[in-house]
Design an enzyme around this catalytic site. Structure first.
Site, PDB file in Angstrom:
ATOM      1  N   GLU A   1     -11.870   2.789   6.112  1.00 41.60           N
ATOM      2  CA  GLU A   1     -10.721   3.026   6.991  1.00 41.60           C
ATOM      3  C   GLU A   1     -10.639   4.522   7.290  1.00 41.60           C
ATOM      4  OE1 GLU A   1      -6.061   1.619   7.349  1.00 41.60           O
ATOM      5  OE2 GLU A   1      -6.711   2.689   5.567  1.00 41.60           O
TER       6      GLU A   1
ATOM      7  N   ASP B   1      -5.807   2.688  -1.501  1.00 44.03           N
ATOM      8  CA  ASP B   1      -6.505   3.495  -0.503  1.00 44.03           C
ATOM      9  C   ASP B   1      -6.806   4.855  -1.132  1.00 44.03           C
ATOM     10  OD1 ASP B   1      -7.184   5.229   1.641  1.00 44.03           O
ATOM     11  OD2 ASP B   1      -6.147   3.938   3.062  1.00 44.03           O
TER      12      ASP B   1
ATOM     13  N   GLU C   1       0.832  -1.211   0.000  1.00 41.62           N
ATOM     14  CA  GLU C   1       0.000   0.000   0.000  1.00 41.62           C
ATOM     15  C   GLU C   1       0.864   1.258   0.000  1.00 41.62           C
ATOM     16  OE1 GLU C   1      -3.555   2.120   2.639  1.00 41.62           O
ATOM     17  OE2 GLU C   1      -2.250   0.631   3.568  1.00 41.62           O
TER      18      GLU C   1
ATOM     19  N   GLN D   1      -9.702   0.839  -0.166  1.00 38.63           N
ATOM     20  CA  GLN D   1     -10.101   1.491   1.083  1.00 38.63           C
ATOM     21  C   GLN D   1     -10.485   2.936   0.796  1.00 38.63           C
ATOM     22  OE1 GLN D   1      -6.487   0.799   3.378  1.00 38.63           O
ATOM     23  NE2 GLN D   1      -7.439  -0.912   4.450  1.00 38.63           N
TER      24      GLN D   1
END
Length: 255
Positions: free
Chosen positions: A236, A174, A139, A200
């Site tokens: 998240e 993300d 990530e 996310q």
């Protein structure tokens, strides 16, 4: 219909992990995910997952010596032994609770030696995880929240995924981090879809619930659905107050 996973590193963080799993089920989430759950008894976490029917989508490898500023170990050239011990620990826990993925954290590092260490440790992680059907995720983190983190851009991540060349390595996309570093979320989602293993989201710039801010999440969720991605999306974000009072964004989403 869009499905959501509750990231219990942030949501219901005031509860024990088993209690947070029950809370996520009651709120309507279809899966859960975690950051660092290693202090939680495996049997109690597994029991909560079994009782609720929720799947643990993923967990992170340990950050290392947090008191001395570490945030991952796998791109640190002089910490290979510790990085692989963290991978082994994460894999042992993931197998015990039937988790689907492990996010291998790179850490604060730069340069060719860091790149080579990360690739080598990812080879190790993928080979160890493959017999269990577990995916390895990497990530990119933004340089505002994690200045100096080795992995910051999605193109860097895609190149590393190609270099590792294993079928069970993928990108954790993300939206919060990508928006801060690169923007252009809809085109990046489309372009990177073949290597995305999990998505996310949180608002930008405050990392709160996905209401307001720079990103129109109902539209982003529609784009993701139209791309054919139907796995649960990871919420998240950092609640401002009790988690239950921050879930209005879930109401009426039927995409």
């Amino acid at each position: 219909m869009t499905k959501f996973s509750a990231n219990l590193g942030f949501l219901w963080a005031d509860l024990s992990l088993p209690d947070a799993i029950y809370a996520a089920k009651a709120a309507g989430f279809e899966a859960v995910e975690c950051h660092w759950l290693y202090d939680e008894p495996v049997d109690k976490v597994k029991a909560a997952l079994d009782a609720t029917g929720l799947v643990m989508l993923g967990l992170n490898t340990r950050r290392g010596d947090v008191d001395n500023g570490e945030n991952g170990l796998s791109a640190l050239p002089d910490r290979t032994k510790d990085a692989r011990a963290a991978i082994d620990e994460a894999l042992h826990y993931a197998v015990a609770i039937n988790a689907r993925a492990i996010h291998v954290m790179a850490g604060f590092a730069q340069g060719v030696a860091a790149h080579d260490a990360f690739v080598s440790n990812l080879h190790y992680a993928c080979d160890a995880a493959a017999p269990h059907g577990i995916k390895i995720l990497i990530e990119p983190l933004n340089h505002y929240d994690a200045p100096g983190y080795f992995l910051q851009k999605t193109e860097q991540a895609r190149d590393i995924i190609a270099q590792v060349g294993k079928p069970n390595i993928a990108l954790m996309f993300d939206c919060y981090h990508v928006q801060l570093m690169e923007g252009d979320l809809t085109h990046r989602l489309s372009d990177l879809l073949p290597v995305i293993g999990h998505i996310q989201f949180a608002s930008v710039p405050d990392r709160g619930a996905p209401i307001g801010g720079e990103i129109n999440y109902p539209y982003i969720f529609e784009v993701i659905s139209d791309l054919g991605y139907n796995a649960p999306l990871g919420a998240e974000y950092k609640p401002k107050g009790p988690t239950e009072k921050t879930l209005d964004w879930m109401t009426g989403i039927t995409i």
